[in-house]
Design an enzyme around this catalytic site. Structure first.
Site, mmCIF file in Angstrom:
data_model
loop_
_atom_site.group_PDB
_atom_site.id
_atom_site.type_symbol
_atom_site.label_atom_id
_atom_site.label_comp_id
_atom_site.label_asym_id
_atom_site.label_seq_id
_atom_site.Cartn_x
_atom_site.Cartn_y
_atom_site.Cartn_z
ATOM 1 N N GLY A 31 7.693 11.648 35.872
ATOM 2 C CA GLY A 31 7.399 11.429 37.226
ATOM 3 C C GLY A 31 7.197 9.813 37.380
ATOM 4 N N LEU A 33 8.797 8.313 39.888
ATOM 5 C CA LEU A 33 10.213 8.249 40.099
ATOM 6 C C LEU A 33 10.886 7.259 40.554
ATOM 7 C CD1 LEU A 33 11.154 12.008 41.242
ATOM 8 C CD2 LEU A 33 10.762 11.202 38.926
ATOM 9 N N HIS A 37 15.694 7.812 37.754
ATOM 10 C CA HIS A 37 15.503 9.336 37.729
ATOM 11 C C HIS A 37 16.287 9.836 38.905
ATOM 12 C CE1 HIS A 37 11.622 7.817 36.348
ATOM 13 N NE2 HIS A 37 11.652 8.594 35.298
ATOM 14 N N ARG A 188 7.391 1.674 34.156
ATOM 15 C CA ARG A 188 6.174 0.774 33.826
ATOM 16 C C ARG A 188 6.460 -0.362 34.342
ATOM 17 N NH1 ARG A 188 6.891 4.036 28.312
ATOM 18 N NH2 ARG A 188 4.554 4.571 28.160
HETATM 19 P P1 AMP Z 1 10.818 9.132 31.928
HETATM 20 O O1 AMP Z 1 10.084 9.863 33.338
HETATM 21 O O2 AMP Z 1 10.752 7.630 31.438
HETATM 22 O O3 AMP Z 1 10.328 10.102 30.644
HETATM 23 O O4 AMP Z 1 12.376 9.256 32.015
HETATM 24 C C1 AMP Z 1 13.183 10.587 32.336
HETATM 25 C C2 AMP Z 1 14.284 10.415 32.424
HETATM 26 O O5 AMP Z 1 14.961 9.247 32.993
HETATM 27 C C3 AMP Z 1 14.877 9.958 30.836
HETATM 28 O O6 AMP Z 1 15.858 10.878 30.332
HETATM 29 C C4 AMP Z 1 14.956 8.681 30.825
HETATM 30 O O7 AMP Z 1 15.961 8.105 29.947
HETATM 31 C C5 AMP Z 1 15.607 8.467 32.118
HETATM 32 N N1 AMP Z 1 15.565 7.167 32.979
HETATM 33 C C6 AMP Z 1 14.371 6.357 32.941
HETATM 34 N N2 AMP Z 1 14.933 4.992 33.365
HETATM 35 C C7 AMP Z 1 16.278 5.330 33.494
HETATM 36 C C8 AMP Z 1 16.977 4.148 34.104
HETATM 37 N N3 AMP Z 1 16.624 3.002 34.483
HETATM 38 N N4 AMP Z 1 18.315 4.761 34.176
HETATM 39 C C9 AMP Z 1 18.869 5.851 33.938
HETATM 40 N N5 AMP Z 1 17.874 6.682 33.335
HETATM 41 C C10 AMP Z 1 16.629 6.594 33.442
#
Ligand code: AMP
Length: 282
Positions: A31, A33, A37, A188
């Site tokens: 989340g 987002l 995402h 973050r």
């Molecule tokens: P998270 O919510 O941080 O667990 O991320 C969920 C998904 O989004 C994971 O597959 C991450 O690698 C992807 N993700 C997070 N930040 C980015 C970004 N800046 N570019 C591409 N994918 C991302």
């Protein structure tokens, strides 16, 4: 868009969708987002009939001194953004729904790939991720699953786990989405104060310098790591954790030959940030 907190009911609905011949694209997230995402969701939408988004802040992958309680939870804004990109099912289970018997007695461990870098700094983290991703894949069933290259070590682990366990999932890697100045998007980042936000550019700058050095012919991994570490250490607000040159798939130290991956991590103020870049050495 249907919002569902029940694994059993989502499983049944997605089984129905598949029975009607619909291809399912799945994007697992925690989340808060952002465009990173959303890029995964748009790609999933363009390649499948149905898109499933999961939002679950998984306690299993946070250490006792990590930010599980502080992790941003922005459900309403997330649900609106998901609706706008055309998500069909938003799965947002409670911790009790995912772990009805408390701490699971079963854990998925992927060797080698999970040992260095994030694995060394965050004991148990990758087992927590591998276990929850396996559970989510069981609930969603056969699908294409979209993961960001932003979390390169996680992506490499999920690809290998899916292959090792013959899970009925095609893992689709998606490029890192960055802010215009180069900072990789992350949930973050909202916790960065303005000077820290500026200082955080050291991560992408270090990667670009490492990549330029390799393109100019640098052939010693320690020289490239040292250069990246130097850049990370320039600003006192940045507390570097690692700067590595590794094999792209196994994440083990690599000679600079063919495709290699550069990975960096640093704490900038409270948030811990990671970033990476691929380089092809001639
Ligand atoms: P998270 O919510 O941080 O667990 O991320 C969920 C998904 O989004 C994971 O597959 C991450 O690698 C992807 N993700 C997070 N930040 C980015 C970004 N800046 N570019 C591409 N994918 C991302």
């Amino acid at each position: 868009m249907e919002i569902d907190g029940s694994a059993r009911s989502l499983f049944a609905k997605l089984s129905d969708e598949r029975a009607k011949g619909r291809a399912i694209g799945f994007v697992p997230t925690m989340g808060a987002l952002h465009e990173g995402h959303l890029s995964l969701l748009r790609r999933a939408k363009s390649e499948n009939d149905i898109v499933v988004l999961s939002i679950f802040v998984n306690p299993l992958q946070f250490g006792p001194n990590e930010d599980f309680n502080q992790y941003p939870r922005l459900f309403e804004a997330d649900a609106n953004a998901a609706e706008q990109v055309g998500v069909d099912y938003l799965f947002s289970p409670s911790v009790e729904e995912m772990y009805p018997e408390g701490q699971p007695k079963t854990s998925v461990h992927v060797a080698t790939i999970t040992e260095p870098m994030e694995g060394a700094l965050r004991p148990g983290h990758f087992d927590g991720v591998a276990t929850v991703v396996t559970k989510l894949f069981s609930i969603v069933g056969q699908c294409r699953a979209y993961f960001g290259e932003k979390d390169w070590q996680q992506l490499a682990m999920v690809k290998r786990m899916t292959s090792d366990l013959s899970l009925p999932v095609e893992v689709v890697p998606c490029p890192i989405v960055r802010e215009p100045d180069g900072l990789a998007m992350s949930s973050r980042n909202i916790y960065l104060f303005p000077e820290e936000r500026e200082a955080a550019l050291a991560l992408s700058r270090a990667l670009r310098s490492g990549s330029d050095a390799i393109e100019r012919g640098a052939s010693r991994p320690d020289e490239v790591s040292g250069l990246m570490m130097e850049i990370l250490s320039e600003n006192p607000l940045v507390h570097p954790q690692y700067a590595e040159v590794v094999d792209s798939n196994l994440l083990v130290p690599s000679r600079i030959e063919g495709e290699v991956r550069l990975l960096v991590a640093a704490k900038v103020g409270k948030p811990k940030l990671i970033d990476n870049m691929g380089v092809f050495a001639k």
